[in-house]
Scaffold this motif. Structure first.
Motif, PDB file in Angstrom:
ATOM      1  N   LEU A 123      -1.075   2.449   2.155  1.00 30.81           N
ATOM      2  CA  LEU A 123      -1.100   3.648   3.491  1.00 30.81           C
ATOM      3  C   LEU A 123       0.045   2.971   4.298  1.00 30.81           C
ATOM      4  O   LEU A 123       0.466   4.034   4.221  1.00 30.81           O
ATOM      5  CB  LEU A 123      -2.318   3.613   4.083  1.00 30.81           C
ATOM      6  CG  LEU A 123      -2.308   4.633   5.105  1.00 30.81           C
ATOM      7  CD1 LEU A 123      -2.121   6.164   4.263  1.00 30.81           C
ATOM      8  CD2 LEU A 123      -4.040   4.848   5.952  1.00 30.81           C
ATOM      9  N   THR A 124       0.443   1.938   4.987  1.00 34.44           N
ATOM     10  CA  THR A 124       0.916   1.217   5.807  1.00 34.44           C
ATOM     11  C   THR A 124       2.100   1.310   5.284  1.00 34.44           C
ATOM     12  O   THR A 124       3.416   1.116   6.373  1.00 34.44           O
ATOM     13  CB  THR A 124       0.594   0.488   6.568  1.00 34.44           C
ATOM     14  OG1 THR A 124      -0.043  -0.590   5.633  1.00 34.44           O
ATOM     15  CG2 THR A 124      -0.796   1.104   6.877  1.00 34.44           C
ATOM     16  N   GLY A 125       2.613   1.063   4.248  1.00 31.54           N
ATOM     17  CA  GLY A 125       3.537   0.778   3.506  1.00 31.54           C
ATOM     18  C   GLY A 125       3.663  -1.340   3.354  1.00 31.54           C
ATOM     19  O   GLY A 125       5.005  -1.277   2.568  1.00 31.54           O
ATOM     20  N   THR A 126       2.928  -2.303   3.626  1.00 30.61           N
ATOM     21  CA  THR A 126       2.667  -3.112   3.672  1.00 30.61           C
ATOM     22  C   THR A 126       3.012  -3.738   1.919  1.00 30.61           C
ATOM     23  O   THR A 126       3.375  -4.857   2.138  1.00 30.61           O
ATOM     24  CB  THR A 126       1.707  -4.344   3.924  1.00 30.61           C
ATOM     25  OG1 THR A 126       0.598  -3.239   3.661  1.00 30.61           O
ATOM     26  CG2 THR A 126       1.956  -3.271   5.705  1.00 30.61           C
ATOM     27  N   ILE A 127       2.353  -2.814   1.350  1.00 29.78           N
ATOM     28  CA  ILE A 127       2.947  -3.085  -0.334  1.00 29.78           C
ATOM     29  C   ILE A 127       2.701  -1.335  -0.449  1.00 29.78           C
ATOM     30  O   ILE A 127       2.480  -0.279  -0.259  1.00 29.78           O
ATOM     31  CB  ILE A 127       0.536  -2.847  -0.951  1.00 29.78           C
ATOM     32  CG1 ILE A 127      -0.185  -4.167  -0.210  1.00 29.78           C
ATOM     33  CG2 ILE A 127       0.923  -3.045  -2.475  1.00 29.78           C
ATOM     34  CD1 ILE A 127      -1.411  -3.976  -0.388  1.00 29.78           C
TER      35      ILE A 127
END
Length: 459
Positions: free
Chosen positions: A438-442
């Motif tokens: 969701l946050t873009g860290t993955i």
């Protein structure tokens, strides 16, 4: 990393157009467009310069050039913006010249994708850029701005930190499992997971509502045949969108149209009259009516105030509707129509309710008290405190938050059932994976291509 270029203004001819390039060779390539490259190279970042743009010895245009040095640019890379006259020929010529000198044509959303990859924006903020560009109302603009400012990203970051705390405690137990050591107080874990669950539910509901605001708040007009549903739709829209007839069953499919109310988009759905029928086509239309009511956030339940329908019969009709749809989280309003046939009857909002829902007496044909119906829709917005809310607005966000909530619920159930730590930690890891997505860290290439592929080229 390649240097990319694109026209960043809307397609077509206008007074000016902006051509943008970004990447390691942006300054070098841009300098070749001018007869005195030293003048461009001496230009300080964040300062504009008037220049003559040449293709060899041929003057192409008089332009304004703005230079951004990494990392103080939208993409986080060296970047140049050239404002030229809006001629379609000049725009194409400039892009062709840049490509000849070593640029690559940017993919849709590639500038914003680079901003995300270079840490200038979190993924929800990057997605908000697309929402801001496509915003068509005051409300969707407000939501996109709030998301772009990163308020929601901070809440997601705090949620991720809480999940990491839970996972760390459980992982530590796994490391010492052979020694039968318990590091995590189960009651504290349960309390922490409960807090996380409540926050995820709040975020998911906000995301669901935010997506609905972006698409238009669905309002279903429901009722028996010939009670004036199509007339009401026309009265709300202030134009004849639906065919009005005295013949019952005229509307056999849903009819939709939109209207802005105080800067918020509402999507009105006129439905087929609900009744028992053996007509196959009408039955299909009635099923579509139930589906529309299920999707709606607001239901206007219309009845004929001039008919002999008793309050008990009306309640029975409404209970039958409840057998087909879930009214949880929906705003319902009963509208008693055709008061023009009884001039002595009181119109407007009544001092009684049906099943706890408000009642308004109207004449859709004469447009009497239709403004009161509009006020009910405004009240629906007021209960959500739009001006105070930051919310995610994409279906992707809602789906991932729902998945996170399910994983946290499973972990809470597992904790109550005293299941082994290695099974508990799997649920928490699953939630962490989803919040990372969701946050873009993955991220994956497919995910990023899907998100930024919906942007326009040049953004």
């Amino acid at each position: 990393m390649e240097t990319i270029c694109a026209i960043s203004t809307a397609p077509g001819m206008g007074a000016i157009a902006v051509v943008r390039l970004s990447g390691p060779r942006a300054f070098e390539i841009a300098a070749t467009l001018f007869k005195d490259p030293e003048g461009f190279q001496s230009l300080e970042p964040l300062q504009a310069m008037f220049k003559h743009l040449y293709d060899g010895e041929q003057l192409v245009d008089q332009v304004v050039v703005l230079k951004y040095a990494a990392p103080r640019s939208y993409t986080g890379e060296d970047m140049v913006e050239i404002s030229c006259h809006g001629s379609l020929y000049i725009q194409k010529k400039m892009v062709d010249m840049l490509i000849e000198r070593g640029c690559r044509m940017a993919l849709p959303g590639e500038f914003t994708q680079r901003a995300f990859l270079n840490g200038k924006l979190a993924l929800p903020q990057a997605e908000a850029v697309g929402d801001l560009i496509s915003s068509q109302s005051e409300t969707t603009h407000h939501l996109a701005i709030r998301q772009l400012q990163g308020g929601f990203s901070k809440r997601l970051h705090a949620l991720r930190e809480q999940l990491i705390q839970v996972a760390s405690l459980l992982e530590l137990e796994l490391d010492f499992s052979e020694e039968d050591v318990t590091f995590a107080n189960r009651e504290e874990l349960r309390h922490l997971l409960q807090e996380i669950s409540l926050e995820v539910q709040a975020l998911a509901q906000a995301a669901k509502f935010g997506n609905m605001l972006k698409e238009g708040i669905p309002v279903a007009i429901i009722g028996k045949p010939n009670v004036g549903k199509s007339t009401l739709l026309n009265a709300l829209l202030q134009h004849d969108r639906a065919i009005v007839s005295q013949v019952p069953g005229t509307t056999r499919d849903t009819i939709e149209d939109t209207l802005f109310i105080d800067g918020t988009l509402f999507r009105f759905i006129d439905t087929a009259g609900i009744r028992a029928t053996n007509d196959e086509v009408e039955s299909y239309g009635i099923q579509r009516s139930y589906e529309a009511a299920e999707r709606a956030a607001v239901i206007l339940y219309l009845t004929d105030d001039a008919s002999e329908t008793s309050p008990r019969s009306l309640i029975n009709e409404f209970h039958e509707l409840q057998e087909h749809i879930d009214l949880h989280d929906k705003r319902v309003c009963f509208l008693f129509n055709k008061t023009d046939l009884h001039p002595s009857m009181t119109t407007g909002k009544q001092n009684f309710t049906i099943e706890g829902y408000p009642v308004i007496r109207i004449s859709a044909k004469q447009q009497v008290q239709v403004d009161t119906v509009m006020d009910e829709l405004r009240q629906y917005l007021a209960t959500h405190h739009l001006q105070d809310m930051s919310m995610l607005t994409n279906e992707r966000h809602y789906a991932l938050l729902t998945s996170i909530g399910q994983s946290v619920e499973k972990a809470m159930e597992g904790l109550s059932m005293q299941i082994p730590t290695d099974l508990l930690v799997e649920d928490v890891r699953s939630a962490l994976t989803d919040i990372g997505t969701l946050t873009g860290t993955i991220t994956t290439d497919d995910l990023l291509n899907n998100i930024f592929g919906h942007f326009c080229i040049g953004k």
